[in-house]
Motif scaffolding. Structure first.
Motif, short mmCIF file in Angstrom:
data_model
loop_
_atom_site.label_atom_id
_atom_site.label_comp_id
_atom_site.label_asym_id
_atom_site.label_seq_id
_atom_site.Cartn_x
_atom_site.Cartn_y
_atom_site.Cartn_z
N ILE A 49 -38.19 -10.85 7.95
CA ILE A 49 -39.30 -11.03 7.00
C ILE A 49 -40.16 -9.78 6.95
CG2 ILE A 49 -41.35 -12.38 6.46
CD1 ILE A 49 -40.08 -14.73 7.96
N GLY A 50 -40.30 -9.22 5.76
CA GLY A 50 -41.24 -8.12 5.58
C GLY A 50 -40.88 -6.86 6.33
N GLY A 51 -39.63 -6.41 6.20
CA GLY A 51 -39.30 -5.09 6.70
C GLY A 51 -40.05 -4.03 5.91
N TYR A 52 -40.08 -2.82 6.42
CA TYR A 52 -40.85 -1.76 5.77
C TYR A 52 -40.29 -1.39 4.41
CZ TYR A 52 -43.45 2.61 5.28
OH TYR A 52 -44.29 3.61 4.82
N GLY A 53 -39.00 -1.67 4.19
CA GLY A 53 -38.40 -1.36 2.89
C GLY A 53 -37.68 -0.04 2.86
N ILE A 54 -37.23 0.42 4.04
CA ILE A 54 -36.63 1.75 4.13
C ILE A 54 -35.11 1.72 4.14
CG2 ILE A 54 -36.55 1.91 6.65
CD1 ILE A 54 -37.82 4.66 4.28
N SER A 55 -34.50 0.57 4.43
CA SER A 55 -33.03 0.50 4.50
C SER A 55 -32.48 -0.38 3.39
CB SER A 55 -32.58 -0.04 5.87
OG SER A 55 -32.82 -1.43 5.96
N GLU A 56 -31.30 -0.04 2.91
CA GLU A 56 -30.68 -0.80 1.82
C GLU A 56 -30.41 -2.25 2.21
OE1 GLU A 56 -27.37 0.51 -0.49
OE2 GLU A 56 -28.04 2.59 -0.44
N ASP B 230 -52.77 2.62 7.23
CA ASP B 230 -51.36 2.95 7.39
C ASP B 230 -50.48 1.91 6.70
OD1 ASP B 230 -49.16 4.50 8.93
OD2 ASP B 230 -48.80 2.41 9.48
N ALA B 231 -49.50 2.38 5.93
CA ALA B 231 -48.65 1.46 5.16
C ALA B 231 -47.83 0.55 6.07
CB ALA B 231 -47.73 2.24 4.24
N GLY B 232 -47.46 1.04 7.25
CA GLY B 232 -46.72 0.21 8.19
C GLY B 232 -47.56 -0.94 8.72
N VAL B 233 -48.79 -0.64 9.11
CA VAL B 233 -49.72 -1.67 9.58
C VAL B 233 -49.96 -2.69 8.47
CG1 VAL B 233 -52.12 -2.08 10.26
CG2 VAL B 233 -50.82 -0.22 11.31
N GLN B 234 -50.15 -2.22 7.25
CA GLN B 234 -50.39 -3.11 6.12
C GLN B 234 -49.19 -4.02 5.86
OE1 GLN B 234 -51.30 -0.26 3.06
NE2 GLN B 234 -53.44 -0.03 3.70
N THR B 235 -47.99 -3.45 5.94
CA THR B 235 -46.78 -4.25 5.72
C THR B 235 -46.63 -5.34 6.78
OG1 THR B 235 -45.66 -2.37 4.66
CG2 THR B 235 -44.25 -4.13 5.52
N THR B 236 -46.94 -4.99 8.03
CA THR B 236 -46.86 -5.98 9.11
C THR B 236 -47.85 -7.11 8.89
OG1 THR B 236 -46.11 -4.29 10.68
CG2 THR B 236 -47.05 -6.30 11.61
N TRP B 237 -49.06 -6.79 8.47
CA TRP B 237 -50.05 -7.82 8.17
C TRP B 237 -49.53 -8.77 7.09
CZ3 TRP B 237 -54.44 -10.09 9.69
CH2 TRP B 237 -55.15 -10.84 8.76
#
Length: 435
Positions: free
Chosen positions: A136-143, A337-344
């Motif tokens: 759920i809610g990976g950063y969106g970096i891998s296909e 940070d976009a990573g922190v935001q994605t985790t939230w």
């Protein structure tokens, strides 16, 4: 055996527990969780992973945000009475590390992997799929995050950023030079950018591949500036953590006869001679701007395409409050940070799903089925409402599981990323039109 205590002994025990263990305390042996009704609900165990202390991209703020979220939610009585147990793992930016984290999640019976970062999708998705554990809610970096039936992305990944960036640049840039990694993943970026540029009947970008981990990029910077030209030319670099290195090389190029200056309105993009600069979230973000001088940063005035509202948006207030109260001393957790935001956002999804299940025991299968059936997630304005039912999937080649097809257009003004255009921009059709 759990013994029933009454009167003074119970009062004394509760006072001791409150004093000795703040926040998410558990009354050991009795299975009673503070704030829970009845005390019969089992803990929910999840995992968050990200690379840390590597020579490539590091995202320590993501597992740190997950831990802060757990401290906060457990201090409120857990998720619907369930204690939230967060396991963290360093995936080391390697396929072996990602696979090891996934196997640990299976071994420790995690019901989901939430708000994580890894470029090694093939390595981690196979173990998760075999165990039926949703991602759920990976950063969106891998296909794999956009192809696996057990992945539930909360953003449109790099594909939506690049396509949206083309749309953002089309209004202001006559010619665009794209500096991108000379990798298989990087090979897809020019067409995605061009699909956005074509929205304004724009010519294609000049494609400039570059080594992903170079120490300097003088040759690529010089070519990018030359090809962009001095009449509304733009240079965009999408090199992850090496984007800063590229623009440092770009800044050091000899000045041309046109001189050097900056646009005064702050909306025209950063400028080296007559060339504007730009990038996307993940390659340039508020932490990078802060580290490189704030208002004196080479990114001052630059265009940036993001997934979410700017960090100062009021929609982030609940996250900021949790960080202030439960991670105030942890400098890994940067609310910009976009990573922190994605985790939230990913943990917001988990919370809503668990609450909707309203079960004493929560399993990975229950969570995946709820999401597949169309559980609708409200993220408080940070994204459009999220739903992963079949008809909600974008179905783009290579990225079929995109459900959030919206991005934000931002610009760097006085050292801060702010909205260039209010609200979200839908890039779904643009992604679909890319070859």
């Amino acid at each position: 055996m759990c013994m029933t205590m009454t009167g003074r002994r119970l009062t004394s025990l509760l006072a001791y527990v409150t004093t000795a263990a703040t926040g998410a305390s558990l009354l050991t042996g009795c299975g009673v969780f503070p704030g829970a009704t009845g005390g019969s609900r089992e803990p929910v165990t999840v995992m968050t992973w990200a690379p840390d202390q590597t020579r490539a991209t590091n995202m320590p703020g993501m597992p740190a945000m997950a831990q802060a979220y757990a401290r906060w939610i457990n201090s409120q009585g857990g998720i619907d009475g369930h204690e939230l147990r967060v396991l963290t793992c360093n995936e080391h930016n390697t396929s072996a590390g990602a696979a090891a984290c996934a196997r640990r999640a299976v071994r420790e019976k995690a019901v989901a992997v939430v708000g994580s970062y890894s470029q090694n999708g093939r390595a981690f998705m196979a173990p998760l799929e075999a165990a039926g554990i949703p991602y759920i809610g990976g950063y969106g970096i891998s296909e794999d995050e956009f192809t696996s039936p057990l992945s539930y992305p909360v953003n449109g990944g790099l594909a939506s950023l690049i396509a949206g960036h083309g749309m953002q640049l089309a209004a202001s840039c006559r010619t665009v030079s794209l500096v991108r990694p000379d990798t298989l993943a990087g090979d897809k970026l020019p067409e995605l950018l061009n699909s956005g540029l074509r929205k304004a009947s724009h010519r294609n970008a000049v494609d400039i591949p570059a080594v992903e981990d170079a120490a300097e990029y003088t040759a690529q910077a010089d070519r990018a500036r030359e090809k962009a030209g001095d009449e509304d030319g733009c240079v965009t670099a999408v090199l992850g953590e090496r984007t800063q290195t590229f623009f440092d090389s770009f800044r050091r190029l000899p000045q041309t006869d046109a001189g050097e200056g900056e646009h005064g309105d702050g909306d025209s993009g950063g400028k080296r001679d007559a060339v504007r600069i730009s990038s996307v979230l993940g390659s340039v973000g508020q932490p990078v701007i802060d580290r490189t001088g704030g208002a004196r940063s080479p990114f001052e005035g630059a265009f940036v395409t993001g997934w979410y509202p700017e960090a100062s948006d009021k929609s982030w207030a609940p996250m900021r409050k949790v960080i202030q109260e439960h991670a105030f001393a942890d400098n890994r957790v940067d609310p910009a940070d976009a990573g922190v935001q994605t985790t939230w956002i990913a943990y917001t999804v988990l919370k809503e799903v668990v609450e909707a299940l309203d079960a004493d025991r929560v399993t990975a299968t229950q969570i995946a089925h709820a999401l597949d059936r169309g559980e609708r997630i409200d993220t408080g304005g940070l994204t459009p409402a999220l739903r992963w039912k079949y008809e909600d999937l974008l179905g783009a080649p290579g990225f079929p599981r995109i459900v959030n097809r919206e991005v934000t257009f931002q610009v760097v003004r006085q050292g801060r990323l702010v909205a260039q255009k209010p609200g979200f921009v839908d890039v779904g059709e643009t992604v679909l039109s890319a070859p």
